[in-house]
Motif scaffolding. Sequence first.
Motif, mmCIF file in Angstrom:
data_model
loop_
_atom_site.group_PDB
_atom_site.id
_atom_site.type_symbol
_atom_site.label_atom_id
_atom_site.label_comp_id
_atom_site.label_asym_id
_atom_site.label_seq_id
_atom_site.Cartn_x
_atom_site.Cartn_y
_atom_site.Cartn_z
ATOM 1 N N SER A 45 134.658 1.630 3.121
ATOM 2 C CA SER A 45 133.761 2.497 3.882
ATOM 3 C C SER A 45 132.739 1.682 4.655
ATOM 4 O O SER A 45 132.475 1.932 5.833
ATOM 5 N N ALA A 51 138.435 6.374 8.547
ATOM 6 C CA ALA A 51 138.197 7.386 9.580
ATOM 7 C C ALA A 51 137.371 8.542 9.019
ATOM 8 O O ALA A 51 137.396 8.811 7.819
ATOM 9 N N VAL A 52 136.666 9.217 9.909
ATOM 10 C CA VAL A 52 135.830 10.349 9.495
ATOM 11 C C VAL A 52 136.671 11.422 8.813
ATOM 12 O O VAL A 52 136.246 12.034 7.824
ATOM 13 N N ILE A 53 137.890 11.642 9.302
ATOM 14 C CA ILE A 53 138.754 12.677 8.740
ATOM 15 C C ILE A 53 139.087 12.382 7.283
ATOM 16 O O ILE A 53 139.179 13.288 6.451
ATOM 17 N N ASP A 54 139.230 11.095 6.938
ATOM 18 C CA ASP A 54 139.529 10.735 5.553
ATOM 19 C C ASP A 54 138.297 10.902 4.665
ATOM 20 O O ASP A 54 138.412 11.292 3.500
ATOM 21 N N SER A 125 143.691 -1.976 9.860
ATOM 22 C CA SER A 125 143.304 -0.588 10.113
ATOM 23 C C SER A 125 144.435 0.383 9.792
ATOM 24 O O SER A 125 144.191 1.544 9.458
ATOM 25 N N PRO A 129 143.689 3.401 5.446
ATOM 26 C CA PRO A 129 143.619 4.813 5.038
ATOM 27 C C PRO A 129 144.349 5.102 3.733
ATOM 28 O O PRO A 129 143.844 5.845 2.879
ATOM 29 N N THR A 168 149.571 9.648 5.917
ATOM 30 C CA THR A 168 148.974 8.374 6.345
ATOM 31 C C THR A 168 149.999 7.248 6.259
ATOM 32 O O THR A 168 149.963 6.303 7.058
#
Length: 237
Positions: A45, A51-54, A125, A129, A168
């Motif tokens: 983090s 990502a914001v969605i995760d 990257s 996720p 993912t």
Amino acid sequence: MSGGVGPTYNDIALPKDEHHHAVGKTTGFFSFRQLNVLAVILVLSASGLVAVIDFLFALLTFIYFFFISKVVFPPHENPNRDAPLTSSTNKFFRFYVACAGIVGLLLPICYIFEGLLEDDKHGVSAAAPHVFLLASQVFMEGLAATFGFSSPARILVPIVYNARRVLTLVEWIMDEFSRESPAYGTGVGTVSERRLFAGKVLAAVNLGVWSFNLFGVLIPVYLPKAFQRYYGSSKEN
């Protein structure tokens, strides 16, 4: 990873330490394993790889699981109904959980670390996720055991997380196979052919393992077992 039963280390599983907990009671706070995965979550983090969605997924599912554990599937009156679905002394199960932990967490973490050293931002990257969500799953499974979730509420943790991670993993494998040239990148940041191959294999193996875990173990085997135990005849233990 166990899945309330076992690999995320617990995907297919109810965490190993669960059998030490009295159902419906809170023990200790964080286990050693939970602290480890919490460290992974915080590092990923802080590095900006999540990502914001995760983030939202992890936060909202956290709230959702506690809601259903209190309102929809509260702990059963008979503590035996909420006991782990698989014994922690089952050697095959423990082997399965250990292998899933290595494939799902340890190797991807090593892959990410090497990617940071080689300046492979694309590969890092793409893998992050999955690692973040799997670490979040293991952490949530630990909380489910600690707070005495009922069998149905507990088994839903790995199922929901596993389903999300399959998506993912599909993205990860597509990203890896889109990098076809061994000379991907230029100059100091050039990614080696070995790393490109390792990324493809790691993404493919994880997709296979967690797809099997979800569609071959959690849903057809442990989900019915959890509900049967929870709603079974009062004469059953």
